[in-house]
Design an enzyme around this catalytic site. Sequence first.
Site, PDB file in Angstrom:
ATOM      1  N   CYS A 156      34.300  76.658 123.060  1.00  0.00           N
ATOM      2  CA  CYS A 156      34.578  75.756 121.936  1.00  0.00           C
ATOM      3  C   CYS A 156      34.401  76.544 120.645  1.00  0.00           C
ATOM      4  O   CYS A 156      34.336  77.765 120.656  1.00  0.00           O
ATOM      5  CB  CYS A 156      33.685  74.524 121.974  1.00  0.00           C
ATOM      6  SG  CYS A 156      31.931  74.882 121.713  1.00  0.00           S
ATOM      7  N   ALA A 157      34.292  75.865 119.525  1.00  0.00           N
ATOM      8  CA  ALA A 157      34.195  76.559 118.240  1.00  0.00           C
ATOM      9  C   ALA A 157      32.843  77.238 118.059  1.00  0.00           C
ATOM     10  O   ALA A 157      32.770  78.401 117.646  1.00  0.00           O
ATOM     11  CB  ALA A 157      34.463  75.588 117.095  1.00  0.00           C
TER      12      ALA A 157
END
Length: 377
Positions: free
Chosen positions: A73-74
């Site tokens: 994810c980020a």
Amino acid sequence: MAMKNISPAELAEKIVHNEKTIILDVRNEDEFKDWKIEGAQVESYNEPYFNLLDGVEELEDRLPKDEEIVVVCAKGGSSQMVGEMLAEAEFKHVYSLDGGMKAWSEHLEPVKVADLTGGGSLYQFVRLGKGCLSYMIASNGEAAVVDAARMTEVYENFAEDIGVTITHTVDTHLHADHISGGLKLAEQANGTYHLPPKDAEEVTFQYEPLTEGHDLVVGKTTVKVQPVYSPGHTIGSTSLIIDDRYLLTGDILFVESIGRPDLAGKAEDWVSDLRETLYSRYKELSNELIVLPAHFSFVQELGKGGLVSARLGDLYQKNAGLNVDDEHEFRKMVTDQLPPQPNAYQEIRKTNMGKITPEQEEQREMEIGPNRCAVHG
């Protein structure tokens, strides 16, 4: 089985050694399309995490349950959540990438290029998540770092590990896609920072001009500042020749593309310079020189162990950007077919001039995204 974490370094090791790697990227679709983890044996799947809040059943037909899956994810939070859900659904080997894409963007993978004549070695640092390449020339207890990333501790730790002291840092040009660590690293090591003077007209700090006839001596190795003037990406872009074998081209020439001339807003002015460098100046050099660029754009440019390099003579045969005979067509290619500009490139240029000093977290945000320094023929 319980989910585990995997560090950017561990993931990089898998990718550069061409191990099969399954990535489940749970960022939004537009973020994934713009920039993702790539590799020769990487299989990437995208499913935004908010589609998985009620369960991961829809992934059971898409992903193998008995193979390693790295969830990304980020920043590392959403991947942790989705990874735990996958483990509960009896996926056997689930990992969450520590720090997400932000941490991936910052990892530097050191690769040995070669031993140098008279002792010493040349190393390339591959920034897999950003497409940036930097270098360390180590010789007789001394080292020079070229086109350093802002994560300066990587070079300091590596220098300590191999028993050398950093005496010089060099930027081949004023960077617009990433924040340079050259000045900071030189100050921390009490070394000398070098920058082409034509790119330094607006800088706010002291530097040593990188100019023709003023070669750098690192231990027993002479780094030739030649051809000093290889403009086109910037007005001061400068190339280095190491050990009469290796040509550090900065952002002028890449393995499968050429440099873009527009990041200072002067594409029309610099096209002729770019063509002169690529079609005349470099052609005067030996075809046997090994090109070591400051960036790569495609995973297929990664060679053994992750090394990015190519013989100059081969590039004149295979690189499309070096084979546009018509000058008008060349001009059109490098001005009309440009990719999107790097994220926050104007702020990055100002940071590298010393005009602004963003906080560390802001610097990380400014650099997010892929390499966009190239023109692809």
